[in-house]
Design a protein around this motif. Structure first.
Motif, mmCIF file in Angstrom:
data_model
loop_
_atom_site.group_PDB
_atom_site.id
_atom_site.type_symbol
_atom_site.label_atom_id
_atom_site.label_comp_id
_atom_site.label_asym_id
_atom_site.label_seq_id
_atom_site.Cartn_x
_atom_site.Cartn_y
_atom_site.Cartn_z
ATOM 1 N N GLN A 158 0.789 -1.225 0.000
ATOM 2 C CA GLN A 158 0.000 0.000 0.000
ATOM 3 C C GLN A 158 0.827 1.283 0.000
ATOM 4 O O GLN A 158 0.289 2.359 -0.277
ATOM 5 C CB GLN A 158 -0.915 0.028 1.248
ATOM 6 C CG GLN A 158 -1.855 -1.142 1.355
ATOM 7 C CD GLN A 158 -2.674 -1.131 2.634
ATOM 8 O OE1 GLN A 158 -3.458 -2.024 2.883
ATOM 9 N NE2 GLN A 158 -2.488 -0.116 3.469
ATOM 10 N N ARG A 218 0.250 5.507 3.022
ATOM 11 C CA ARG A 218 -1.158 5.119 2.913
ATOM 12 C C ARG A 218 -1.548 4.027 3.902
ATOM 13 O O ARG A 218 -2.728 3.710 4.033
ATOM 14 C CB ARG A 218 -1.462 4.653 1.486
ATOM 15 C CG ARG A 218 -1.451 5.784 0.468
ATOM 16 C CD ARG A 218 -2.014 5.333 -0.870
ATOM 17 N NE ARG A 218 -1.194 4.304 -1.483
ATOM 18 C CZ ARG A 218 -0.146 4.552 -2.251
ATOM 19 N NH1 ARG A 218 0.221 5.802 -2.496
ATOM 20 N NH2 ARG A 218 0.558 3.562 -2.777
ATOM 21 N N THR A 219 -0.568 3.472 4.594
ATOM 22 C CA THR A 219 -0.853 2.432 5.582
ATOM 23 C C THR A 219 -1.055 3.077 6.945
ATOM 24 O O THR A 219 -0.225 3.862 7.399
ATOM 25 C CB THR A 219 0.303 1.417 5.660
ATOM 26 O OG1 THR A 219 0.468 0.790 4.381
ATOM 27 C CG2 THR A 219 0.009 0.347 6.693
ATOM 28 N N ASP A 244 -4.797 -0.238 9.882
ATOM 29 C CA ASP A 244 -4.537 -1.275 8.873
ATOM 30 C C ASP A 244 -3.614 -2.354 9.430
ATOM 31 O O ASP A 244 -3.838 -3.554 9.243
ATOM 32 C CB ASP A 244 -3.876 -0.661 7.635
ATOM 33 C CG ASP A 244 -4.785 0.248 6.841
ATOM 34 O OD1 ASP A 244 -6.018 0.094 6.943
ATOM 35 O OD2 ASP A 244 -4.247 1.126 6.124
#
Length: 201
Positions: free
Chosen positions: A35, A39-40, A44
């Motif tokens: 990812q 964006r993680t 998550d």
């Protein structure tokens, strides 16, 4: 700093949650690869690991700390290594020995460490946090130089050697990451020998 497992499945109902810091690192790195680091989210990582946010924060203070693993423990080890070196060993030689030791890994750990260092050195979002880690690393060198030379750790000479040693280590890592067949220990040793020759202490 163990080898990366071949795959880390996304958590699902009934999946056994991770139970160690190292396992959580591997789950997080798998997500970073898929990812991207930025964006993680912590959510998550916790979800993929089968744990709650509160459990994640028992292992790591923040997402930015995950790539650094057990860095504080390794710094303690380097400090002990420096303290154990004979006092008659020249200053820069002692620093070389400790830094090469600090950056020496078993063959089965090399792939995982390369993955870790590529993320640390090549992820813009991590650079601000990395300055804190670099400062802690330099502090170990500063204190050793200060003790050996009878100066305060924050005096100019110890501080200068700390900065220069860090720069040399990072240069060795950058070359290592650029050359797949390069040997990290040899690069670090060569770079630190050149630094020692320049200071001649």
């Amino acid at each position: 700093m163990r080898p990366v497992p071949t795959a880390v499945p996304v958590a699902r109902a009934g999946r056994k949650p991770v139970t160690s810091r190292a396992d959580l690192e591997h789950v997080a790195f798998d997500l970073f690869d898929r990812q991207g680091f930025e964006r993680t989210t912590v959510d998550d990582i916790a979800r993929a690991a089968g744990i709650g946010r509160r459990t994640f924060f028992r292992y790591f203070p923040s997402k930015n700390d995950v790539p650094w693993g057990n860095f504080d423990t390794e710094l303690d080890r380097m400090r002990l290594r420096l303290d154990a070196l004979p006092p008659q060993l020249p200053l820069m030689e002692a620093i070389r020995v400790a830094i090469v030791d600090f950056n020496t890994f078993a063959p089965e750990q090399i792939g995982w460490h390369r993955r870790r260092m590529r993320l640390i050195l090549q992820t813009p979002a991590l650079q601000a946090h990395s300055t804190l880690r670099y400062a802690a690393w330099r502090q170990v060198i500063d204190e050793f130089v200060g003790e050996r030379t009878g100066q305060c750790a924050d005096a100019l000479a110890p501080r200068t050697i700390g900065y220069v040693a860090l720069g040399v280590a990072i240069a060795a890592y950058e070359q290592w990451l650029e050359t797949e067949e390069a040997d990290l220990s040899n690069l670090m040793d060569s770079a630190m020998r050149q630094l020692a020759a320049a200071f001649a202490w």
